[in-house]
Write a protein that holds these residues in place. Structure first.
Motif, PDB file in Angstrom:
ATOM      1  N   GLN A 176     -38.955 -26.064  35.199  1.00 37.53           N
ATOM      2  CA  GLN A 176     -40.240 -26.758  35.100  1.00 37.53           C
ATOM      3  C   GLN A 176     -40.933 -26.777  36.465  1.00 37.53           C
ATOM      4  OE1 GLN A 176     -39.788 -30.797  33.776  1.00 37.53           O
ATOM      5  NE2 GLN A 176     -41.942 -31.012  33.292  1.00 37.53           N
ATOM      6  N   ARG A 177     -40.167 -27.002  37.523  1.00 36.09           N
ATOM      7  CA  ARG A 177     -40.732 -27.001  38.878  1.00 36.09           C
ATOM      8  C   ARG A 177     -41.287 -25.620  39.224  1.00 36.09           C
ATOM      9  NH1 ARG A 177     -38.413 -26.790  44.598  1.00 36.09           N
ATOM     10  NH2 ARG A 177     -36.868 -25.513  43.569  1.00 36.09           N
ATOM     11  N   ALA A 178     -40.612 -24.560  38.775  1.00 34.46           N
ATOM     12  CA  ALA A 178     -41.082 -23.198  39.041  1.00 34.46           C
ATOM     13  C   ALA A 178     -42.419 -22.937  38.336  1.00 34.46           C
ATOM     14  CB  ALA A 178     -40.037 -22.180  38.596  1.00 34.46           C
ATOM     15  N   VAL A 179     -42.525 -23.347  37.078  1.00 41.44           N
ATOM     16  CA  VAL A 179     -43.785 -23.139  36.348  1.00 41.44           C
ATOM     17  C   VAL A 179     -44.887 -23.987  36.970  1.00 41.44           C
ATOM     18  CG1 VAL A 179     -44.940 -23.391  34.114  1.00 41.44           C
ATOM     19  CG2 VAL A 179     -42.635 -22.439  34.227  1.00 41.44           C
ATOM     20  N   ASP A 180     -44.551 -25.197  37.399  1.00 44.35           N
ATOM     21  CA  ASP A 180     -45.532 -26.043  38.072  1.00 44.35           C
ATOM     22  C   ASP A 180     -46.000 -25.387  39.369  1.00 44.35           C
ATOM     23  OD1 ASP A 180     -47.050 -28.502  38.302  1.00 44.35           O
ATOM     24  OD2 ASP A 180     -45.697 -28.996  39.958  1.00 44.35           O
ATOM     25  N   PHE A 181     -45.067 -24.763  40.099  1.00 46.26           N
ATOM     26  CA  PHE A 181     -45.419 -24.049  41.326  1.00 46.26           C
ATOM     27  C   PHE A 181     -46.365 -22.882  41.017  1.00 46.26           C
ATOM     28  CE2 PHE A 181     -44.633 -20.696  44.487  1.00 46.26           C
ATOM     29  CZ  PHE A 181     -44.887 -21.386  45.662  1.00 46.26           C
ATOM     30  N   LEU A 182     -46.077 -22.152  39.948  1.00 41.32           N
ATOM     31  CA  LEU A 182     -46.974 -21.065  39.535  1.00 41.32           C
ATOM     32  C   LEU A 182     -48.358 -21.618  39.230  1.00 41.32           C
ATOM     33  CD1 LEU A 182     -44.621 -19.004  37.172  1.00 41.32           C
ATOM     34  CD2 LEU A 182     -45.401 -18.357  39.475  1.00 41.32           C
ATOM     35  N   SER A 183     -48.408 -22.720  38.524  1.00 38.01           N
ATOM     36  CA  SER A 183     -49.692 -23.338  38.181  1.00 38.01           C
ATOM     37  C   SER A 183     -50.454 -23.771  39.425  1.00 38.01           C
ATOM     38  CB  SER A 183     -49.462 -24.541  37.265  1.00 38.01           C
ATOM     39  OG  SER A 183     -50.674 -25.183  36.965  1.00 38.01           O
ATOM     40  N   ASP A 184     -49.745 -24.382  40.377  1.00 38.23           N
ATOM     41  CA  ASP A 184     -50.376 -24.833  41.619  1.00 38.23           C
ATOM     42  C   ASP A 184     -50.958 -23.669  42.412  1.00 38.23           C
ATOM     43  OD1 ASP A 184     -49.644 -27.399  40.976  1.00 38.23           O
ATOM     44  OD2 ASP A 184     -47.929 -27.465  42.359  1.00 38.23           O
ATOM     45  N   ASN A 185     -50.392 -22.465  42.206  1.00 36.87           N
ATOM     46  CA  ASN A 185     -50.862 -21.271  42.920  1.00 36.87           C
ATOM     47  C   ASN A 185     -51.790 -20.419  42.063  1.00 36.87           C
ATOM     48  OD1 ASN A 185     -49.489 -21.015  45.721  1.00 36.87           O
ATOM     49  ND2 ASN A 185     -47.949 -21.875  44.363  1.00 36.87           N
ATOM     50  N   LYS A 186     -52.440 -21.057  41.097  1.00 35.21           N
ATOM     51  CA  LYS A 186     -53.483 -20.430  40.257  1.00 35.21           C
ATOM     52  C   LYS A 186     -52.971 -19.289  39.389  1.00 35.21           C
ATOM     53  CE  LYS A 186     -56.413 -23.135  42.335  1.00 35.21           C
ATOM     54  NZ  LYS A 186     -55.844 -24.445  42.347  1.00 35.21           N
ATOM     55  N   PHE A 187     -51.669 -19.278  39.082  1.00 32.69           N
ATOM     56  CA  PHE A 187     -51.112 -18.288  38.166  1.00 32.69           C
ATOM     57  C   PHE A 187     -51.518 -18.682  36.745  1.00 32.69           C
ATOM     58  CE2 PHE A 187     -47.808 -16.690  35.340  1.00 32.69           C
ATOM     59  CZ  PHE A 187     -47.698 -15.366  35.753  1.00 32.69           C
ATOM     60  N   PRO A 188     -51.879 -17.729  35.884  1.00 35.51           N
ATOM     61  CA  PRO A 188     -52.253 -18.064  34.502  1.00 35.51           C
ATOM     62  C   PRO A 188     -51.018 -18.452  33.680  1.00 35.51           C
ATOM     63  CG  PRO A 188     -52.323 -15.692  34.820  1.00 35.51           C
ATOM     64  CD  PRO A 188     -52.029 -16.297  36.166  1.00 35.51           C
ATOM     65  N   VAL A 189     -50.645 -19.730  33.743  1.00 34.15           N
ATOM     66  CA  VAL A 189     -49.400 -20.187  33.125  1.00 34.15           C
ATOM     67  C   VAL A 189     -49.411 -20.113  31.603  1.00 34.15           C
ATOM     68  CG1 VAL A 189     -48.643 -21.633  35.036  1.00 34.15           C
ATOM     69  CG2 VAL A 189     -50.178 -22.577  33.309  1.00 34.15           C
ATOM     70  N   GLU A 190     -50.563 -19.876  30.997  1.00 34.31           N
ATOM     71  CA  GLU A 190     -50.595 -19.699  29.542  1.00 34.31           C
ATOM     72  C   GLU A 190     -49.882 -18.413  29.130  1.00 34.31           C
ATOM     73  OE1 GLU A 190     -54.514 -18.215  31.237  1.00 34.31           O
ATOM     74  OE2 GLU A 190     -53.289 -19.994  31.482  1.00 34.31           O
ATOM     75  N   HIS A 191     -49.523 -17.585  30.107  1.00 34.37           N
ATOM     76  CA  HIS A 191     -48.775 -16.354  29.856  1.00 34.37           C
ATOM     77  C   HIS A 191     -47.299 -16.522  30.213  1.00 34.37           C
ATOM     78  CE1 HIS A 191     -52.335 -13.915  29.050  1.00 34.37           C
ATOM     79  NE2 HIS A 191     -52.922 -14.624  30.007  1.00 34.37           N
TER      80      HIS A 191
ATOM     81  N   LEU B 128     -44.710 -14.871  43.629  1.00 32.00           N
ATOM     82  CA  LEU B 128     -44.967 -16.296  43.860  1.00 32.00           C
ATOM     83  C   LEU B 128     -43.660 -17.086  43.884  1.00 32.00           C
ATOM     84  CD1 LEU B 128     -48.120 -16.878  41.647  1.00 32.00           C
ATOM     85  CD2 LEU B 128     -47.982 -17.116  44.130  1.00 32.00           C
ATOM     86  N   LEU B 129     -42.763 -16.811  42.955  1.00 26.17           N
ATOM     87  CA  LEU B 129     -41.511 -17.547  42.897  1.00 26.17           C
ATOM     88  C   LEU B 129     -40.599 -17.234  44.076  1.00 26.17           C
ATOM     89  CD1 LEU B 129     -40.795 -17.495  39.067  1.00 26.17           C
ATOM     90  CD2 LEU B 129     -41.586 -19.413  40.465  1.00 26.17           C
ATOM     91  N   ALA B 130     -40.741 -16.068  44.671  1.00 29.23           N
ATOM     92  CA  ALA B 130     -39.978 -15.746  45.885  1.00 29.23           C
ATOM     93  C   ALA B 130     -40.390 -16.686  47.014  1.00 29.23           C
ATOM     94  CB  ALA B 130     -40.199 -14.291  46.287  1.00 29.23           C
ATOM     95  N   ARG B 131     -41.661 -17.083  47.035  1.00 31.78           N
ATOM     96  CA  ARG B 131     -42.133 -18.041  48.052  1.00 31.78           C
ATOM     97  C   ARG B 131     -41.585 -19.444  47.784  1.00 31.78           C
ATOM     98  NH1 ARG B 131     -48.313 -17.048  47.731  1.00 31.78           N
ATOM     99  NH2 ARG B 131     -48.205 -19.306  47.585  1.00 31.78           N
TER     100      ARG B 131
END
Length: 173
Positions: free
Chosen positions: A41-56, A164-167
C-alpha cells in the motif's frame, strides 16, 4: 497468460482460472513484491504521490490462507449474554422507531423495547447454543491472509513504475 488449475482457486475441478485480465491491452506485470500489505500500500501511495497513473495498478495477494483465531470458550451462559446484548441493540432500535410516534413518555417505550429485546435475545442465544450440542464450543475470528503482496501495473507503465519504486527503496542521500 498465467493460469491456475486448482479447484479451490475459484474454478471447477480441472478448469483453469485466469489470474490476469482477459483484455490483452490490460495485461498486468508485477513490478515489486512485499511481505506485508502495508508495504505494498505504501508503494502504491508513493507512485500516486509521484503522479503515476495508479488507476493502472493493482495490489495482488498470493499464497492465500484462511486463519481462524480462537478467542475463547463458548458456554451456554456466554451465549445467553451475547444473545441478550444483540437483542438489546435490536430492541433499542425498535424502541427508538416506536418512540418517534409516541407523543408522551417515549423513554418508557424505548426502555421497554430494549428490555424485551434483551430477554428474547438471551432466550434465542441459549437455545441456539444448546442446539449445537457441543460441536462448536468456542468463539473465533476468521481472516484471509496472503503470503506476499505484489504491486502490478499494466505493461505499458511497468518500466515507469519500476523506476519510481527503485527510488522508494533507495535511502535518501
Amino acid at each position: 497468460m498465467s493460469t491456475s488449475s486448482a479447484a479451490g482457486a475459484g474454478g471447477f475441478a480441472g478448469q483453469p482460472v485466469p489470474v490476469q485480465p482477459v483484455d490483452p491491452s490490460r495485461a498486468m506485470v508485477s513490478v515489486a513484491t512485499y511481505p506485508e500489505y502495508a508495504d505494498a500500500q505504501r508503494a502504491v501511495d508513493f507512485l500516486s504521490d509521484n503522479k503515476f497513473p495508479v488507476e493502472h495498478s493493482a495490489i495482488v495477494g498470493t499464497n492465500l490462507r484462511m486463519v481462524e483465531q480462537v478467542l475463547g470458550r463458548m458456554t451456554t451462559g456466554r451465549a445467553t449474554l451475547y444473545g441478550a446484548g444483540a437483542g438489546a441493540w435490536f430492541g433499542l432500535f425498535i424502541g427508538l422507531l416506536f418512540g418517534i410516534f409516541v407523543p408522551t413518555n417515549w423513554f418508557a417505550v424505548v426502555l421497554t423495547a430494549l428490555v424485551i429485546g434483551a430477554i428474547w435475545g438471551a432466550i434465542f442465544g441459549a437455545i441456539a447454543h444448546a442446539m449445537t450440542r457441543g460441536k462448536r464450543d468456542f468463539t473465533s475470528s476468521r481472516s484471509l491472509q496472503a503470503g506476499e503482496y505484489a504491486v502490478s501495473v499494466t505493461a505499458e507503465y511497468a518500466e515507469q513504475a519500476r523506476q519510481l519504486l527503485a527510488r522508494l527503496t533507495t535511502p535518501a542521500s
